[in-house]
Write a protein that holds these residues in place. Structure first.
Motif, PDB file in Angstrom:
ATOM      1  N   LEU A  81       0.862  -1.186   0.000  1.00  0.00           N
ATOM      2  CA  LEU A  81       0.000   0.000   0.000  1.00  0.00           C
ATOM      3  C   LEU A  81       0.890   1.225   0.000  1.00  0.00           C
ATOM      4  N   THR A  82       0.744   2.074  -1.010  1.00  0.00           N
ATOM      5  CA  THR A  82       1.527   3.298  -1.073  1.00  0.00           C
ATOM      6  C   THR A  82       0.607   4.474  -1.326  1.00  0.00           C
ATOM      7  N   ALA A  83       1.007   5.637  -0.867  1.00  0.00           N
ATOM      8  CA  ALA A  83       0.204   6.836  -1.115  1.00  0.00           C
ATOM      9  C   ALA A  83       1.060   8.068  -1.027  1.00  0.00           C
ATOM     10  N   GLU A  84       0.505   9.148  -1.491  1.00  0.00           N
ATOM     11  CA  GLU A  84       1.188  10.436  -1.461  1.00  0.00           C
ATOM     12  C   GLU A  84       0.200  11.502  -1.022  1.00  0.00           C
ATOM     13  N   VAL A  85       0.510  12.189   0.059  1.00  0.00           N
ATOM     14  CA  VAL A  85      -0.325  13.285   0.568  1.00  0.00           C
ATOM     15  C   VAL A  85       0.312  14.602   0.136  1.00  0.00           C
ATOM     16  N   ALA A  90       4.312  22.211  -4.032  1.00  0.00           N
ATOM     17  CA  ALA A  90       5.704  21.748  -4.064  1.00  0.00           C
ATOM     18  C   ALA A  90       5.960  20.548  -3.160  1.00  0.00           C
ATOM     19  N   TRP A  91       5.369  20.526  -1.975  1.00  0.00           N
ATOM     20  CA  TRP A  91       5.728  19.520  -0.972  1.00  0.00           C
ATOM     21  C   TRP A  91       4.649  18.435  -0.851  1.00  0.00           C
ATOM     22  N   PHE A  92       5.106  17.206  -0.600  1.00  0.00           N
ATOM     23  CA  PHE A  92       4.200  16.085  -0.394  1.00  0.00           C
ATOM     24  C   PHE A  92       4.806  15.118   0.612  1.00  0.00           C
ATOM     25  N   GLY A 126       8.751  14.793   0.335  1.00  0.00           N
ATOM     26  CA  GLY A 126       9.161  14.976  -1.048  1.00  0.00           C
ATOM     27  C   GLY A 126       8.961  16.401  -1.501  1.00  0.00           C
ATOM     28  N   TRP A 127       9.708  16.773  -2.533  1.00  0.00           N
ATOM     29  CA  TRP A 127       9.682  18.149  -3.013  1.00  0.00           C
ATOM     30  C   TRP A 127       9.691  18.154  -4.539  1.00  0.00           C
ATOM     31  N   HIS A 128       8.635  18.700  -5.141  1.00  0.00           N
ATOM     32  CA  HIS A 128       8.613  18.938  -6.585  1.00  0.00           C
ATOM     33  C   HIS A 128       9.305  20.281  -6.821  1.00  0.00           C
ATOM     34  N   ILE A 129      10.578  20.221  -7.170  1.00  0.00           N
ATOM     35  CA  ILE A 129      11.364  21.446  -7.313  1.00  0.00           C
ATOM     36  C   ILE A 129      10.844  22.284  -8.472  1.00  0.00           C
ATOM     37  N   ASN A 130      10.595  21.614  -9.585  1.00  0.00           N
ATOM     38  CA  ASN A 130      10.037  22.275 -10.763  1.00  0.00           C
ATOM     39  C   ASN A 130       9.395  21.197 -11.639  1.00  0.00           C
ATOM     40  N   ASP A 131       9.067  21.548 -12.887  1.00  0.00           N
ATOM     41  CA  ASP A 131       8.408  20.585 -13.759  1.00  0.00           C
ATOM     42  C   ASP A 131       9.316  19.426 -14.151  1.00  0.00           C
TER      43      ASP A 131
END
Length: 310
Positions: A81-85, A90-92, A126-131
């Motif tokens: 079981l995996t998930a992302e909040v 930017a942050w999750f 986690g961090w979405h820095i950019n696209d």
């Protein structure tokens, strides 16, 4: 029957979503196990969840150990079981729970446990820095056995990963996983996913690599390599049963690699099933603390997987 399966699958997923959230990505190229790399790079949804459950059976393969020989088959039943909040753009927060369960054919005189049951938990950031760039790290406990467990049966694992969308159809990934109790404590991770054509993709990643072809909106065909492994603690009397006490409570790593072909069918939105088969190879048990390894000969395998997304 199709509507019943869809309703049941999505109902289970809805219940899981209410209690646990974790990191996920797209479907792995070869069925089985968790998919640790997020190939999507970005998602506007506040959270997303994947659940997969698989069963595999490996035919008996010959094993030789200290003059003892015999045939040992294997079965596995795993759940992940995996998930992302998503906290903001930017942050999750990635979270995962993985249960690995193996049932092995024993051989008199060889330190082969009849059952291996483990659970691993991960929580991270986690961090979405950019696209193009996404980075994430996580850590959590590992329970090496579930029966008669004590403090010596709990370890810790961690992983750091980064994905880079080099081109619209090419994503590369890199990172490393750390597990001090594994026979390989630090495992580097690197690879790429190339969308060669709209319906054809190539994934090169450890432990899962392969080629997939989307034959239709519901049917996906794939071929490649896949690996399943876990750190476990043997029973406290395993060694006594074979006259070698050093294997009592032995800390080991069990691994099994598959090379095969299969197909996945999307039953309904968010719910799919797959079957694959081929050969199991490099199957072994490594008792890292006492430097002893059991090697099993290659043998045919078959595997079935149910996967749900929300």
């Amino acid at each position: 029957m199709k509507k019943i399966l869809c309703a049941a699958g999505l109902a289970v997923l809805s219940l899981l979503n209410q209690s646990v959230l974790a990191q996920t990505g797209q479907s792995p190229v070869v069925s089985g196990g968790e998919n640790n790399i997020d190939w999507t790079g970005s998602n506007a949804a506040p959270w997303r969840v994947n659940f997969s459950s698989d069963y595999s059976a490996v035919a008996a393969g010959r094993v030789n150990f200290n003059g003892v020989s015999g045939n040992s088959s294997a079965q596995s039943a795993d759940a992940n079981l995996t998930a992302e909040v998503r906290l903001n753009d930017a942050w999750f927060v990635p979270i995962s729970i993985t249960s690995r369960n193996f049932f092995l054919g024993t051989v008199p005189g060889a330190p082969i446990p009849s059952a291996i049951d483990t659970i691993g938990l991960n929580l991270g950031a986690g961090w979405h820095i950019n696209d193009q760039w996404t980075v994430a790290a996580g850590a959590g406990p590992r329970f090496f056995r579930l029966d008669a467990a004590d403090s010596t049966d709990v370890g810790v694992g961690a992983a750091v990963r980064a994905t880079y969308k080099w081109k619209p159809n090419l994503t590369v990934a890199m990172g490393f996983a750390v597990d001090p109790d594994r026979d390989v404590p630090v495992l580097p991770l690197a690879g790429a996913r190339w969308q060669i054509l709209p319906d054809l993709a190539l994934s090169l990643m450890y432990p899962r690599s392969g080629l997939e072809y989307r034959a239709s909106s519901k049917l996906r065909l794939f071929a490649g390599l896949d690996g399943n492994f876990t750190v476990f603690r043997a029973a406290n009397d395993l060694g006594d049963r074979i006259g070698m006490s050093k294997y009592n409570n032995g800390l080991g790593t069990y691994r099994d690699f598959h090379a095969g072909v299969g197909a996945e069918y999307r039953i309904c939105r968010g719910f799919s099933a797959s079957v694959d088969g081929g050969y199991s190879f490099a199957r072994e048990i490594d008792y890292q603390r006492i430097d002893q390894t059991l090697h099993f000969d290659s043998a045919p395998y078959i595997q079935a997987v149910l996967r749900m997304r929300f």
